[in-house]
Scaffold this motif. Structure first.
Motif, mmCIF file in Angstrom:
data_model
loop_
_atom_site.group_PDB
_atom_site.id
_atom_site.type_symbol
_atom_site.label_atom_id
_atom_site.label_comp_id
_atom_site.label_asym_id
_atom_site.label_seq_id
_atom_site.Cartn_x
_atom_site.Cartn_y
_atom_site.Cartn_z
ATOM 1 N N TYR A 82 0.848 -1.194 0.000
ATOM 2 C CA TYR A 82 0.000 0.000 0.000
ATOM 3 C C TYR A 82 0.885 1.246 0.000
ATOM 4 C CZ TYR A 82 -3.477 3.444 1.520
ATOM 5 O OH TYR A 82 -4.289 4.545 1.616
ATOM 6 N N PRO A 100 0.067 4.815 -1.410
ATOM 7 C CA PRO A 100 -0.644 5.914 -2.081
ATOM 8 C C PRO A 100 0.280 7.102 -2.301
ATOM 9 C CG PRO A 100 -1.209 5.821 0.243
ATOM 10 C CD PRO A 100 -0.373 4.614 -0.021
ATOM 11 N N GLN A 138 2.449 1.021 -11.709
ATOM 12 C CA GLN A 138 1.581 1.285 -10.559
ATOM 13 C C GLN A 138 1.912 2.634 -9.914
ATOM 14 O OE1 GLN A 138 2.541 -2.184 -8.147
ATOM 15 N NE2 GLN A 138 3.750 -0.955 -6.722
ATOM 16 N N THR A 139 3.166 3.050 -10.008
ATOM 17 C CA THR A 139 3.545 4.364 -9.477
ATOM 18 C C THR A 139 2.802 5.476 -10.207
ATOM 19 O OG1 THR A 139 5.736 3.569 -8.852
ATOM 20 C CG2 THR A 139 5.458 5.945 -9.054
ATOM 21 N N ASN A 142 -0.919 5.406 -9.310
ATOM 22 C CA ASN A 142 -1.162 5.964 -7.976
ATOM 23 C C ASN A 142 -1.061 7.487 -7.966
ATOM 24 O OD1 ASN A 142 -1.714 3.496 -6.776
ATOM 25 N ND2 ASN A 142 0.411 3.117 -6.244
ATOM 26 N N ALA A 201 -5.126 3.436 -3.807
ATOM 27 C CA ALA A 201 -3.851 3.020 -4.401
ATOM 28 C C ALA A 201 -4.028 1.639 -5.016
ATOM 29 C CB ALA A 201 -2.745 2.990 -3.354
#
Length: 270
Positions: free
Chosen positions: A64, A66, A105-106, A109, A144
């Motif tokens: 996790y 965010p 994913q970065t 987010n 996220a």
């Protein structure tokens, strides 16, 4: 799920049972002491179990992460979203040639952290602050995702309970190039919970995204959320860019990255 209240109820229940035992006529002191001893150890076991559950539920998942953006970083995220997703992906579709498209994913987010401003800047977008307000109304904040091993893990913080809620979803291509979303696990913190605890929130979020003056991006996200544990969906039937259908031919999720092989389908000639 109020773990503190649950623990208190367990204590009160055990004390009530002990009080009742005192009023029961026993044939011998030994039998009464034995039952009381069992009750005490049962109470201790329940307290330990409740404590362990609370600790697991309170732990923050390792994946996790965010994004926390400043105002300048939010403006940059809005610009990058327009360049990479709205224009970049859309322009490749308009060329009507197969292509590969990837996102980390970065990056996702960062877009999630800036989604209120992104929604405001889209054509026919919603008013500034509306997305944040609707998330707050649902008792959710700081969304996220994590991308790993063929799965997308959706995570969000519950403002009511101060816990991280997560849904682990596998994404596969079914027959006919349809996307299939399967809910593998749901958790509070690191504690597994029944899927029904989170599916209601997912459905509520999906409905919010398709509210009045919703934009194309929001409607697409809503369709993806509503397809979780449902029938496979066919992107070409739903997603079009200036009349050109978008077909997904392959999907890969690993090491924090989502990769798609896309085949644009032009409109049929009249």
């Amino acid at each position: 799920m109020r773990f503190g209240k649950t623990l208190k109820n367990l204590k009160l229940f055990a004390l009530a049972q002990a009080s009742r035992l005192r009023n029961i006529p026993w044939r011998s002191k030994v039998s009464r002491k034995t039952v009381v001893r069992i009750l005490v150890w049962t109470l201790v076991g329940l307290m330990v179990a409740a404590g362990l559950l609370y600790i697991q539920a309170s732990r923050i998942p390792d994946n996790y992460r965010p994004a926390r953006l400043t105002k300048d970083e939010t403006r940059t995220a809005v610009h990058n979203f327009a360049r990479d997703v709205t224009e970049g992906f859309g322009n490749k579709v308009k060329m009507v040639k197969p292509f590969e498209w990837a996102i980390t994913q970065t990056t996702i987010n960062r877009y999630l952290a800036a989604m209120d401003e992104i929604a405001f800047n889209l054509p026919n977008g919603v008013k500034r602050g509306q997305i944040d307000a609707e998330m707050a109304q649902l008792g959710l904040a700081d969304p996220a995702v994590a991308l790993e091993d063929g799965k997308v893990t959706l995570m969000v913080r519950s403002t009511a309970y101060g816990k991280i809620l997560s849904a682990e979803i596998s994404v596969d291509l079914a027959e006919g190039d349809k996307l299939k979303f399967t809910l593998n696990a749901t958790r509070i913190g690191k504690l597994p919970v029944p899927s029904g605890f989170l599916t209601g929130r997912i459905e509520a979020l999906s409905r919010k995204l398709t509210g009045e003056r919703s934009d194309g991006i929001s409607e697409t996200l809503a369709e993806l959320l509503s397809a979780i544990d449902g029938k496979p969906i066919s992107p070409p039937d739903k997603w079009r860019i200036q009349g050109i259908k978008v077909a997904i031919k392959a999907i890969s999720i690993a090491n924090g990255k989502l990769k798609l092989k896309v085949r644009p389908i032009p409109p049929a000639r009249k």
